[in-house]
Design a protein around this motif. Structure first.
Motif, PDB file in Angstrom:
ATOM      1  N   LYS B 104       0.820  -1.239   0.015  1.00  0.00           N
ATOM      2  CA  LYS B 104       0.124   0.056   0.059  1.00  0.00           C
ATOM      3  C   LYS B 104       0.891   1.233   0.057  1.00  0.00           C
ATOM      4  O   LYS B 104       1.953   0.987   0.452  1.00  0.00           O
ATOM      5  CB  LYS B 104      -0.830   0.112   1.248  1.00  0.00           C
ATOM      6  CG  LYS B 104      -1.976  -1.077   1.191  1.00  0.00           C
ATOM      7  CD  LYS B 104      -2.560  -0.791   2.676  1.00  0.00           C
ATOM      8  CE  LYS B 104      -3.558  -1.876   2.822  1.00  0.00           C
ATOM      9  NZ  LYS B 104      -4.209  -1.871   4.143  1.00  0.00           N
ATOM     10  N   LEU B 138      18.620  11.080  11.517  1.00  0.00           N
ATOM     11  CA  LEU B 138      17.580  11.261  10.576  1.00  0.00           C
ATOM     12  C   LEU B 138      17.313   9.625   9.852  1.00  0.00           C
ATOM     13  O   LEU B 138      16.345   9.603   9.323  1.00  0.00           O
ATOM     14  CB  LEU B 138      18.420  11.812   9.272  1.00  0.00           C
ATOM     15  CG  LEU B 138      17.434  12.315   8.087  1.00  0.00           C
ATOM     16  CD1 LEU B 138      16.163  13.122   8.348  1.00  0.00           C
ATOM     17  CD2 LEU B 138      18.259  12.943   7.018  1.00  0.00           C
ATOM     18  N   ILE B 141      14.322   8.022  11.288  1.00  0.00           N
ATOM     19  CA  ILE B 141      12.944   8.235  10.974  1.00  0.00           C
ATOM     20  C   ILE B 141      12.265   7.475   9.766  1.00  0.00           C
ATOM     21  O   ILE B 141      11.194   7.054  10.224  1.00  0.00           O
ATOM     22  CB  ILE B 141      12.782  10.017  10.750  1.00  0.00           C
ATOM     23  CG1 ILE B 141      13.076  10.779  11.808  1.00  0.00           C
ATOM     24  CG2 ILE B 141      11.475  10.334  10.291  1.00  0.00           C
ATOM     25  CD1 ILE B 141      13.298  12.034  11.927  1.00  0.00           C
ATOM     26  N   TYR B 144      11.676   4.000  11.130  1.00  0.00           N
ATOM     27  CA  TYR B 144      10.548   3.958  11.974  1.00  0.00           C
ATOM     28  C   TYR B 144       9.264   3.814  11.318  1.00  0.00           C
ATOM     29  O   TYR B 144       8.457   2.936  11.474  1.00  0.00           O
ATOM     30  CB  TYR B 144      10.807   5.055  12.922  1.00  0.00           C
ATOM     31  CG  TYR B 144       9.468   5.297  13.853  1.00  0.00           C
ATOM     32  CD1 TYR B 144       9.496   4.358  14.933  1.00  0.00           C
ATOM     33  CD2 TYR B 144       8.463   6.190  13.607  1.00  0.00           C
ATOM     34  CE1 TYR B 144       8.299   4.468  15.592  1.00  0.00           C
ATOM     35  CE2 TYR B 144       7.470   6.251  14.294  1.00  0.00           C
ATOM     36  CZ  TYR B 144       7.294   5.612  15.514  1.00  0.00           C
ATOM     37  OH  TYR B 144       6.245   5.589  16.385  1.00  0.00           O
ATOM     38  N   PHE B 145       9.038   4.625  10.446  1.00  0.00           N
ATOM     39  CA  PHE B 145       8.008   4.772   9.555  1.00  0.00           C
ATOM     40  C   PHE B 145       7.643   3.587   8.788  1.00  0.00           C
ATOM     41  O   PHE B 145       6.581   3.054   8.432  1.00  0.00           O
ATOM     42  CB  PHE B 145       7.765   6.021   8.579  1.00  0.00           C
ATOM     43  CG  PHE B 145       7.190   7.059   9.758  1.00  0.00           C
ATOM     44  CD1 PHE B 145       6.035   7.319  10.174  1.00  0.00           C
ATOM     45  CD2 PHE B 145       8.174   8.182  10.062  1.00  0.00           C
ATOM     46  CE1 PHE B 145       5.627   8.108  10.934  1.00  0.00           C
ATOM     47  CE2 PHE B 145       7.720   9.185  10.833  1.00  0.00           C
ATOM     48  CZ  PHE B 145       6.466   9.152  11.119  1.00  0.00           C
ATOM     49  N   LEU B 148       6.385   0.637  10.972  1.00  0.00           N
ATOM     50  CA  LEU B 148       5.174   1.146  11.750  1.00  0.00           C
ATOM     51  C   LEU B 148       4.050   1.171  10.622  1.00  0.00           C
ATOM     52  O   LEU B 148       3.173   0.487  10.720  1.00  0.00           O
ATOM     53  CB  LEU B 148       5.327   2.608  12.140  1.00  0.00           C
ATOM     54  CG  LEU B 148       3.981   3.040  12.775  1.00  0.00           C
ATOM     55  CD1 LEU B 148       3.727   2.300  14.004  1.00  0.00           C
ATOM     56  CD2 LEU B 148       3.890   4.481  13.131  1.00  0.00           C
ATOM     57  N   MET B 149       4.216   1.616   9.494  1.00  0.00           N
ATOM     58  CA  MET B 149       3.130   1.700   8.341  1.00  0.00           C
ATOM     59  C   MET B 149       3.021   0.312   7.672  1.00  0.00           C
ATOM     60  O   MET B 149       1.971  -0.153   7.415  1.00  0.00           O
ATOM     61  CB  MET B 149       3.228   2.672   7.460  1.00  0.00           C
ATOM     62  CG  MET B 149       3.278   3.863   8.455  1.00  0.00           C
ATOM     63  SD  MET B 149       3.734   5.388   6.997  1.00  0.00           S
ATOM     64  CE  MET B 149       2.499   5.507   6.119  1.00  0.00           C
ATOM     65  N   GLY B 152       3.991  -5.552  11.065  1.00  0.00           N
ATOM     66  CA  GLY B 152       2.978  -6.598  11.349  1.00  0.00           C
ATOM     67  C   GLY B 152       1.952  -5.914  12.352  1.00  0.00           C
ATOM     68  O   GLY B 152       1.783  -4.798  12.502  1.00  0.00           O
ATOM     69  N   LYS B 153       1.311  -6.842  12.981  1.00  0.00           N
ATOM     70  CA  LYS B 153       0.100  -6.311  13.749  1.00  0.00           C
ATOM     71  C   LYS B 153       0.602  -5.500  15.104  1.00  0.00           C
ATOM     72  O   LYS B 153      -0.002  -4.912  15.397  1.00  0.00           O
ATOM     73  CB  LYS B 153      -0.538  -7.771  14.504  1.00  0.00           C
ATOM     74  CG  LYS B 153      -2.095  -7.473  14.449  1.00  0.00           C
ATOM     75  CD  LYS B 153      -2.779  -9.126  14.688  1.00  0.00           C
ATOM     76  CE  LYS B 153      -2.098 -10.042  15.446  1.00  0.00           C
ATOM     77  NZ  LYS B 153      -2.822 -11.345  15.601  1.00  0.00           N
ATOM     78  N   TYR B 154       1.918  -5.750  15.633  1.00  0.00           N
ATOM     79  CA  TYR B 154       2.096  -5.183  16.918  1.00  0.00           C
ATOM     80  C   TYR B 154       3.085  -4.082  16.764  1.00  0.00           C
ATOM     81  O   TYR B 154       3.878  -3.707  17.297  1.00  0.00           O
ATOM     82  CB  TYR B 154       2.682  -6.495  17.730  1.00  0.00           C
ATOM     83  CG  TYR B 154       1.944  -7.355  18.132  1.00  0.00           C
ATOM     84  CD1 TYR B 154       0.724  -7.188  18.870  1.00  0.00           C
ATOM     85  CD2 TYR B 154       2.190  -8.640  17.715  1.00  0.00           C
ATOM     86  CE1 TYR B 154      -0.218  -8.149  19.097  1.00  0.00           C
ATOM     87  CE2 TYR B 154       1.138  -9.768  17.896  1.00  0.00           C
ATOM     88  CZ  TYR B 154       0.178  -9.442  18.599  1.00  0.00           C
ATOM     89  OH  TYR B 154      -0.778 -10.581  18.828  1.00  0.00           O
ATOM     90  N   SER B 155       3.170  -3.621  15.315  1.00  0.00           N
ATOM     91  CA  SER B 155       4.216  -2.838  14.990  1.00  0.00           C
ATOM     92  C   SER B 155       4.174  -1.490  15.881  1.00  0.00           C
ATOM     93  O   SER B 155       5.129  -0.905  16.028  1.00  0.00           O
ATOM     94  CB  SER B 155       4.026  -2.316  13.458  1.00  0.00           C
ATOM     95  OG  SER B 155       2.769  -1.791  13.228  1.00  0.00           O
ATOM     96  N   GLY B 156       3.119  -1.102  16.260  1.00  0.00           N
ATOM     97  CA  GLY B 156       3.168   0.147  17.253  1.00  0.00           C
ATOM     98  C   GLY B 156       3.748  -0.162  18.284  1.00  0.00           C
ATOM     99  O   GLY B 156       4.739   0.854  18.648  1.00  0.00           O
ATOM    100  N   THR B 159       7.441  -0.761  17.433  1.00  0.00           N
ATOM    101  CA  THR B 159       8.714   0.191  16.897  1.00  0.00           C
ATOM    102  C   THR B 159       8.984   1.313  17.875  1.00  0.00           C
ATOM    103  O   THR B 159      10.136   1.919  17.926  1.00  0.00           O
ATOM    104  CB  THR B 159       7.838   0.982  15.592  1.00  0.00           C
ATOM    105  OG1 THR B 159       6.359   1.240  16.129  1.00  0.00           O
ATOM    106  CG2 THR B 159       7.787   0.089  14.445  1.00  0.00           C
ATOM    107  N   LEU B 160       7.948   1.458  18.638  1.00  0.00           N
ATOM    108  CA  LEU B 160       8.189   2.349  19.617  1.00  0.00           C
ATOM    109  C   LEU B 160       9.342   1.952  20.843  1.00  0.00           C
ATOM    110  O   LEU B 160      10.262   2.922  20.908  1.00  0.00           O
ATOM    111  CB  LEU B 160       6.977   2.691  20.748  1.00  0.00           C
ATOM    112  CG  LEU B 160       6.943   3.625  21.513  1.00  0.00           C
ATOM    113  CD1 LEU B 160       6.921   4.920  21.052  1.00  0.00           C
ATOM    114  CD2 LEU B 160       5.489   3.629  22.505  1.00  0.00           C
ATOM    115  N   PHE B 163      12.382   2.817  18.627  1.00  0.00           N
ATOM    116  CA  PHE B 163      12.792   4.128  18.388  1.00  0.00           C
ATOM    117  C   PHE B 163      13.443   4.582  19.988  1.00  0.00           C
ATOM    118  O   PHE B 163      14.367   5.240  19.969  1.00  0.00           O
ATOM    119  CB  PHE B 163      11.501   4.780  18.354  1.00  0.00           C
ATOM    120  CG  PHE B 163      11.730   6.234  17.647  1.00  0.00           C
ATOM    121  CD1 PHE B 163      11.926   6.431  16.302  1.00  0.00           C
ATOM    122  CD2 PHE B 163      11.937   7.386  18.474  1.00  0.00           C
ATOM    123  CE1 PHE B 163      11.979   7.484  15.696  1.00  0.00           C
ATOM    124  CE2 PHE B 163      12.131   8.524  18.074  1.00  0.00           C
ATOM    125  CZ  PHE B 163      12.267   8.727  16.480  1.00  0.00           C
TER     126      PHE B 163
END
Lengths: 441, 487
Positions: B104, B138, B141, B144-145, B148-149, B152-156, B159-160, B163
């Motif tokens: 996507k 840099l 960033i 990270y995106f 995140l984007m 997988g399902k637990y990416s939030g 990735t936090l 980061f």
């Protein structure tokens, strides 16, 4: 001088806009001229020009932003008048050289804010905010005034230069220190730092969002400008005495502010606590108490104000359309409003202090200033607490960018998108060319 | 415009073009591949005209913030050109690997990959500590995106963690950089050369060591600072994992060689033993965990951690063999890791699973795939005549020169590596055809190209490693001398 421009009481936002632009122009006309006004009660120097430009600029931005907020309301005339009135107070706070003028400035801005905080008459929370702010603020003003009186009792003058001379002569009476403590307390309240921060979250949450934005940017910047000016110009001689207090207060403020923000789910409260944390960082600049400190304070205030005004502008749109400021409302925003999400991400990244944004450079420069004066321990605390900050600033980004089943859709007009683009541009430009601000004074 | 600046600007240009492109999607991915190939060609050209003996060359310097002594200065020596080469070699492969996958928001995806490439090249070429830090952050960033984007399902949550972990280290490094900056004479500067000539006490160097080490150790990652790594690698989209393991963690190794060894040799001496022990524990720990993994991607993630631990150990021996080995192994590991993670991705996309015990007998379906897999696998387990052998041999040689016992333990990684890699190969590729494996069809053109290029690179580097060693040698000797100046 600036007050004259506003005394025309221009009613329409457009006129106010041009009035402010003219004020900005006249403001820079005074560059490096060092005029004194009102029997030496205010002095326009470069520090005050840079800061009052920040205030005027912030009000201009606020005006652009608040246009959408006030679209259906008819209160805009009174609000604009009061905002301009508050701005005059703010400008006095950046350029005073006399304690009386400082007090007049603080009262001007505070009374305006009491009214504005309670201006949403039908909302209970707004009334609560106004009352709370007023009661606490009146108390703090009392402390400040009492402190000023005691200092006057020692030095027999309100003039900052005379006080500085008195301080450097040494042999200060006990009364002087008591006065200093009281003034410190009053300033702490206005700057919203611990232990005088309790009003911040409730007032920020309760007040209408546009007013909160004004408090977080203009009022805060003015408070810090006056704080810095007072302690650099008058009390630098006894720095050894109050710096330790400031170090502790600053460390506790940033740790506490960041920690409390972590558990907030309401974005408005989150930004309230984050503003406490940022106040802790700005206190570090006062600890430095030299020209480099002044520069870092200015840069920080610019970076913070730009990002906050963007963040609050977003909250206004969010609350207007969804009647909530819960973080869940951000879910999937990146896929329905990609541009808006990107702009908001830049704003949040700047608040978190990650390069290449203005927020990063401001923090970097502040840390350099402090390390060069030997406050390595405080910088390490600041570094650690800003990590906590990263945690809660990234959370909205995660909500926006992670795929989710519900997708928030916000209707954004072209003009507000342009506003966010402008904010983002300012943040990025200050991130790449901080010398625009640093090398100016 | 000097070559170093050209190499830096090409990915940025590609990013901007991709970001504003608004047309056919098929063309977009082809265009992205083409753009990355242009970068590759440019770096090949620079490599061919490169004279490794003269120190930093094609240096270009512009004032950024003159009053603070910050300059945008870039230059190339033997070490940085190799890493730029690696970046520019792997980026087209990574992009090509994703061409026929469902993605996507393709535009954003490719733009972020190019931004990542830009930041990485910036890290590898800059000669200014402040700019180094900015590029270092840099790089975080875009990845990270990406994670995140497209993760997988637990990416939030994952990735936090990633980061904040990496940022923690970086901020300590920033404090260290500011400290070094304030030690420079006159009106202060961030220039690399002035950091090299600082006269710091042993105590200062000891503190600075930890400030920098934290940042680099988290990025690499060195045990026990690795806990972000397996989850992030497993959850990230394949392109993200390839970027992370193939290139990004080299930032850490490179940082140690460029910014730690020469600047704080006494600090290194003081903590060398401890760090080597940590590295070797990490090697064994990761190898043992790899042995028991059933998720093939997680297995490769742990394998990757084991290999990088060995590289870090080699660097911290600070002898010339260790440095040579680390340089070669950085390249080798980058290529092998990309190959392996791509193999995982191919298996998963064709069979729908990457659990080792659910797979089996893919070799019966597809000969070509099994051959290419074997080559990548042999490179990973360091068989002679593959790239992994040269690197690991030199690394172990370096560790051996430092301490025999360390080398003995570190050497176990070769045995353990062979065990877990060969075992997983056996159960995935050989034996009876398991039901998911029967869905395994022929490779698509881009999969063939990527895997073949990786396989060729593995063998080519294994046969003539001398070219790379020669290229890096003067730069490494310079680092070696600087790091032993005070002894």
């Amino acid at each position: 001088m600036l007050a004259e421009i506003f005394s025309f009481k221009k009613i329409l936002p457009v006129l106010v806009f041009f009035g402010l632009a003219t004020a900005l122009y006249f403001n820079f006309n005074d560059w490096s001229t060092y005029h004194s006004y009102f029997y030496n009660m205010t002095t326009i120097d470069n520090f005050s020009i840079v800061f009052s430009s920040l205030l005027i600029g912030a009000v201009i931005m606020w005006l652009l932003m608040a246009g959408s907020y006030y679209r259906d309301e008819n209160k805009i005339t009174d609000h604009l008048a009061i905002i301009c009135f508050a701005l005059v107070g703010g400008i006095l706070m950046t350029s005073y050289t006399n304690l009386m003028m400082l007090f007049v400035g603080i009262e001007t801005i505070s009374i305006s804010m009491y009214v504005l905080a309670a201006s949403d008459k039908v909302s209970l929370r707004s009334n609560e905010a106004g009352l709370k702010y007023f009661l606490m603020g009146a108390f703090a003003t009392g402390l400040l005034l009492f402190g000023i009186a005691l200092i006057y009792g020692c030095t027999a003058s309100f003039d900052l230069g005379v006080i500085a001379g008195y301080v450097s002569a040494g042999n200060l009476p006990q009364m002087f220190y008591v006065g200093l403590i009281l003034i410190l307390s009053g300033m702490f309240f206005k700057a919203g730092v611990i232990p005088f921060h309790w009003w911040t979250p409730d007032v920020y949450q309760g007040a209408p969002t546009a007013i909160t934005a004004f408090m977080a940017t203009v009022v805060k910047a003015a408070a810090f400008a006056s704080f810095f000016r007072l302690f650099q110009m008058s009390f630098a001689g006894v720095a050894g005495w109050w710096i330790e207090i400031l170090i502790i207060v600053s460390a506790v403020t940033m740790i506490f502010g960041n920690l409390m923000a972590v558990s907030q789910t309401s974005l408005k409260r989150l930004f309230a606590y984050s503003s406490i944390a940022h106040a802790g960082y700005m206190l570090m600049a006062i600890i430095a108490c030299n020209d480099m400190g002044a520069r870092s304070l200015i840069l920080y205030a610019y970076a913070y104000s730009a990002a906050s005004i963007g963040a609050f502008a977003f909250l206004i749109i969010l609350i207007n359309q969804l009647q909530t400021d819960h973080q869940d409302a951000l879910k999937g925003l990146a896929y329905s409003n990609p541009l808006l999400a990107i702009f908001l991400a830049v704003i949040l990244i700047s608040l978190a202090g990650i390069p290449p944004t203005a927020g990063f450079f401001a923090k970097y420069y502040l840390f350099t200033t402090l390390i060069s004066q030997g406050y390595v321990g405080l910088v390490i605390i600041a570094v650690l607490s800003s990590l906590i900050g990263v945690y809660f600033y990234l959370r909205p980004i995660i909500f926006m960018f992670q795929h989710s089943n519900v997708e928030t859709k916000l209707k954004i007009s072209q003009s507000s998108l342009a506003f966010f683009a402008l904010v983002t541009l300012i943040i990025v430009i200050l991130g790449f060319m901080p010398q625009l601000i640093i090398e100016i004074i | 415009m000097s070559e170093s600046l050209l190499l830096l600007m090409l990915p940025l240009a590609s990013m901007l073009i991709v970001a504003v492109y608004n047309g056919d999607k098929g063309l977009l991915s082809k265009g992205a591949v083409a753009a990355s190939l242009i970068s590759l060609l440019a770096s090949v050209y620079v490599l061919l005209t490169f004279n490794s003996t003269v120190g930093f060359q094609s240096v270009s310097s512009y004032n950024w913030i003159p009053s603070l002594g910050i300059n945008l200065s870039f230059g190339l020596d033997g070490l940085s050109i190799l890493l730029v080469m690696l970046t520019n070699f792997l980026t087209p492969l990574i992009i090509l690997a994703t061409v026929n996958r469902e993605i996507k928001n393709q535009r954003a995806f490719y733009a972020l990959i190019f931004l990542m490439q830009f930041a990485l090249i910036g890290v590898f070429t800059t000669l200014d500590a402040f700019v180094f830090y900015v590029f270092w952050e840099l790089a975080l960033i875009p990845i990270y995106f990406i994670c995140l984007m497209w993760g997988g399902k637990y990416s939030g949550a994952i990735t936090l963690k990633f980061f904040i972990y990496t940022l923690t280290g970086s901020l300590f490094m920033l404090t260290g950089i500011i400290y070094l900056y304030l030690q420079t004479p006159g009106s202060h500067t961030f220039a690399l050369q002035s950091f090299y000539t600082l006269d710091l006490t042993a105590q200062e160097q000891s503190y600075l060591f930890w400030a920098f080490f934290l940042a680099f150790a988290i990025k690499i990652p060195i045990w026990p600072l690795h806990t972000w790594q397996p989850d992030t690698y497993t959850d990230a989209p394949t392109a993200g994992t390839m970027l992370l393991s193939g290139i990004m963690l080299k930032m850490g190794i490179y940082g140690i060689m460029r910014w730690m060894l020469p600047v704080m040799p006494l600090g290194i001496m003081q903590w060398q033993n401890l760090v080597l022990v940590l590295c070797i524990i990490g090697v064994l720990y990761a190898s043992c965990l790899a042995l028991v993994q059933n998720d093939f991607k997680r297995l490769v993630a742990y394998a990757s951690m084991a290999h990088v631990g060995l590289i870090a150990a080699g660097v911290f021996t600070t002898n010339i063999y260790g440095l040579q080995g680390a340089t070669i192994q950085m390249l080798a590991h980058g290529i092998n890791a990309v190959g392996l993670f791509y193999i995982v991705d191919i298996i998963q996309s064709k069979t729908g699973t990457r659990q080792i015990n659910e797979l089996g007998g893919i070799a019966h379906n597809n000969r070509l795939f099994s051959i290419l897999f074997v080559i990548v696998l042999l490179g990973t387990v360091a068989l002679p005549l593959t790239n992994g052998f040269v690197g690991e041999f030199l690394l172990l040689n370096g560790i051996f020169n430092y301490n025999i016992w360390f080398a003995a333990f570190a050497g176990l990684t070769i045995i353990l590596g062979a065990v877990y890699m060969l075992r997983s190969y056996k159960s995935i590729m050989l034996g009876d055809i398991a039901s998911p494996s029967s869905k395994f069809e022929t490779l698509q053109y881009n999969e063939k190209i990527v895997l073949s290029v990786v396989a060729i690179a593995i063998i080519a580097m294994g046969i003539c490693p001398q070219y790379f060693i020669n290229l890096a040698q003067p730069a490494l000797e310079n680092i070696f001398q600087l790091s032993h100046l005070h002894n």
